[in-house]
Scaffold this motif. Structure first.
Motif, PDB file in Angstrom:
ATOM      1  N   GLU A  19      48.826  47.242  49.313  1.00  0.00           N
ATOM      2  CA  GLU A  19      47.479  48.374  49.811  1.00  0.00           C
ATOM      3  C   GLU A  19      47.284  49.026  48.678  1.00  0.00           C
ATOM      4  N   ALA A  20      48.114  49.946  47.929  1.00  0.00           N
ATOM      5  CA  ALA A  20      47.863  50.792  47.349  1.00  0.00           C
ATOM      6  C   ALA A  20      47.344  50.399  45.848  1.00  0.00           C
ATOM      7  N   ALA A  21      47.766  49.209  45.381  1.00  0.00           N
ATOM      8  CA  ALA A  21      47.159  48.848  44.100  1.00  0.00           C
ATOM      9  C   ALA A  21      45.626  48.418  44.325  1.00  0.00           C
ATOM     10  N   LEU A  22      45.536  47.690  45.546  1.00  0.00           N
ATOM     11  CA  LEU A  22      44.185  47.336  45.803  1.00  0.00           C
ATOM     12  C   LEU A  22      43.193  48.443  46.080  1.00  0.00           C
ATOM     13  N   GLY A  23      43.711  49.375  46.704  1.00  0.00           N
ATOM     14  CA  GLY A  23      43.003  50.511  47.003  1.00  0.00           C
ATOM     15  C   GLY A  23      42.700  51.192  45.819  1.00  0.00           C
ATOM     16  N   ALA A  24      43.428  51.534  44.732  1.00  0.00           N
ATOM     17  CA  ALA A  24      43.147  52.252  43.577  1.00  0.00           C
ATOM     18  C   ALA A  24      41.864  51.325  42.893  1.00  0.00           C
ATOM     19  N   ALA A  25      42.084  50.209  42.854  1.00  0.00           N
ATOM     20  CA  ALA A  25      41.243  49.264  42.087  1.00  0.00           C
ATOM     21  C   ALA A  25      39.573  49.391  42.778  1.00  0.00           C
ATOM     22  N   GLN A  26      39.673  49.592  44.113  1.00  0.00           N
ATOM     23  CA  GLN A  26      38.578  49.493  44.863  1.00  0.00           C
ATOM     24  C   GLN A  26      37.736  50.777  44.651  1.00  0.00           C
ATOM     25  N   GLU A  27      38.651  51.766  44.562  1.00  0.00           N
ATOM     26  CA  GLU A  27      38.174  53.146  44.488  1.00  0.00           C
ATOM     27  C   GLU A  27      37.552  53.193  42.897  1.00  0.00           C
ATOM     28  N   GLN A  28      38.005  52.896  42.019  1.00  0.00           N
ATOM     29  CA  GLN A  28      37.586  52.741  40.771  1.00  0.00           C
ATOM     30  C   GLN A  28      36.266  51.814  40.773  1.00  0.00           C
ATOM     31  N   LEU A  29      36.185  50.834  41.440  1.00  0.00           N
ATOM     32  CA  LEU A  29      34.796  49.759  41.654  1.00  0.00           C
ATOM     33  C   LEU A  29      33.791  50.774  42.178  1.00  0.00           C
ATOM     34  N   VAL A  30      34.078  51.577  43.061  1.00  0.00           N
ATOM     35  CA  VAL A  30      33.291  52.369  43.785  1.00  0.00           C
ATOM     36  C   VAL A  30      32.465  53.414  43.049  1.00  0.00           C
ATOM     37  N   ALA A  31      33.474  53.980  42.059  1.00  0.00           N
ATOM     38  CA  ALA A  31      33.004  55.214  41.081  1.00  0.00           C
ATOM     39  C   ALA A  31      31.942  54.295  40.124  1.00  0.00           C
ATOM     40  N   GLU A  32      32.320  53.349  39.791  1.00  0.00           N
ATOM     41  CA  GLU A  32      31.633  52.731  38.685  1.00  0.00           C
ATOM     42  C   GLU A  32      30.182  51.952  39.238  1.00  0.00           C
ATOM     43  N   THR A  33      30.340  51.451  40.291  1.00  0.00           N
ATOM     44  CA  THR A  33      29.291  50.773  41.129  1.00  0.00           C
ATOM     45  C   THR A  33      28.090  51.748  41.446  1.00  0.00           C
ATOM     46  N   LEU A  34      28.419  53.054  41.959  1.00  0.00           N
ATOM     47  CA  LEU A  34      27.565  53.861  42.184  1.00  0.00           C
ATOM     48  C   LEU A  34      26.629  54.545  41.225  1.00  0.00           C
ATOM     49  N   LEU A  35      26.681  54.027  39.788  1.00  0.00           N
ATOM     50  CA  LEU A  35      26.015  54.234  38.677  1.00  0.00           C
ATOM     51  C   LEU A  35      25.226  52.923  38.412  1.00  0.00           C
ATOM     52  N   GLU A  36      25.377  51.966  39.041  1.00  0.00           N
ATOM     53  CA  GLU A  36      24.434  50.819  38.835  1.00  0.00           C
ATOM     54  C   GLU A  36      23.002  50.987  39.470  1.00  0.00           C
ATOM     55  N   ARG A  67      22.930  40.837  43.605  1.00  0.00           N
ATOM     56  CA  ARG A  67      23.324  39.764  42.696  1.00  0.00           C
ATOM     57  C   ARG A  67      23.766  39.953  41.137  1.00  0.00           C
ATOM     58  N   ALA A  68      22.956  40.986  40.742  1.00  0.00           N
ATOM     59  CA  ALA A  68      23.194  41.347  39.491  1.00  0.00           C
ATOM     60  C   ALA A  68      24.699  42.246  39.354  1.00  0.00           C
ATOM     61  N   HIS A  69      24.829  43.018  40.334  1.00  0.00           N
ATOM     62  CA  HIS A  69      26.032  43.981  40.565  1.00  0.00           C
ATOM     63  C   HIS A  69      27.151  42.785  40.514  1.00  0.00           C
ATOM     64  N   MET A  70      27.038  41.693  41.468  1.00  0.00           N
ATOM     65  CA  MET A  70      28.147  40.740  41.430  1.00  0.00           C
ATOM     66  C   MET A  70      28.772  40.057  40.421  1.00  0.00           C
ATOM     67  N   ALA A  73      29.287  44.167  35.022  1.00  0.00           N
ATOM     68  CA  ALA A  73      30.605  44.525  34.270  1.00  0.00           C
ATOM     69  C   ALA A  73      31.588  45.248  35.140  1.00  0.00           C
ATOM     70  N   ALA A  74      31.088  46.026  36.136  1.00  0.00           N
ATOM     71  CA  ALA A  74      32.140  46.667  36.970  1.00  0.00           C
ATOM     72  C   ALA A  74      32.857  45.758  37.742  1.00  0.00           C
ATOM     73  N   MET A  75      32.211  44.805  38.412  1.00  0.00           N
ATOM     74  CA  MET A  75      32.852  43.639  39.218  1.00  0.00           C
ATOM     75  C   MET A  75      33.685  42.777  38.157  1.00  0.00           C
ATOM     76  N   GLN A  76      33.388  42.456  36.829  1.00  0.00           N
ATOM     77  CA  GLN A  76      34.128  41.842  36.182  1.00  0.00           C
ATOM     78  C   GLN A  76      35.497  42.493  35.880  1.00  0.00           C
TER      79      GLN A  76
END
Length: 100
Positions: A19-36, A67-70, A73-76
């Motif tokens: 849970e914690a590891a996935l949550g941390a990765a998801q939170e980082q993904l959110v921060a990066e994706t909001l800039l797309e 689809r471009a987001h998926m 770079a952030a998703m990769q």
């Protein structure tokens, strides 16, 4: 593909102990994706009833931008962290319009 706004609901369930590891990765993904480009909303919610479950609610200016987001770079980077091994379950629902 549609050029109208697209809302996506993604429900994720973490494996026990991940849970914690996935949550941390998801939170980082959110921060990066909001800039797309085309990202109108990208929220991560935690279930009140089950600490394993997190839900993404996303709105994109178009399906093409989602689809471009998926493929972007952030998703990769997210996938490169090995998060695929952290999921017990994953469900993706794409909604093309709001009803009501």
């Amino acid at each position: 593909m549609s050029q109208s706004p697209l809302t996506v609901v993604a429900i994720t369930t973490a494996k026990p102990g991940k849970e914690a590891a996935l949550g941390a990765a998801q939170e980082q993904l959110v921060a990066e994706t909001l800039l797309e480009d085309g990202c109108l909303r990208y929220e991560l919610h935690q279930s009140l009833d089950d600490g394993h479950i997190r839900i993404f609610v996303e709105t994109w200016a178009s399906e093409d931008q989602w689809r471009a987001h998926m493929q972007g770079a952030a998703m990769q980077r997210f996938q490169a962290r090995g998060v695929g091994d952290y999921f017990a379950d994953f469900a993706l629902h794409r909604l093309t319009k709001v009803v009501g």
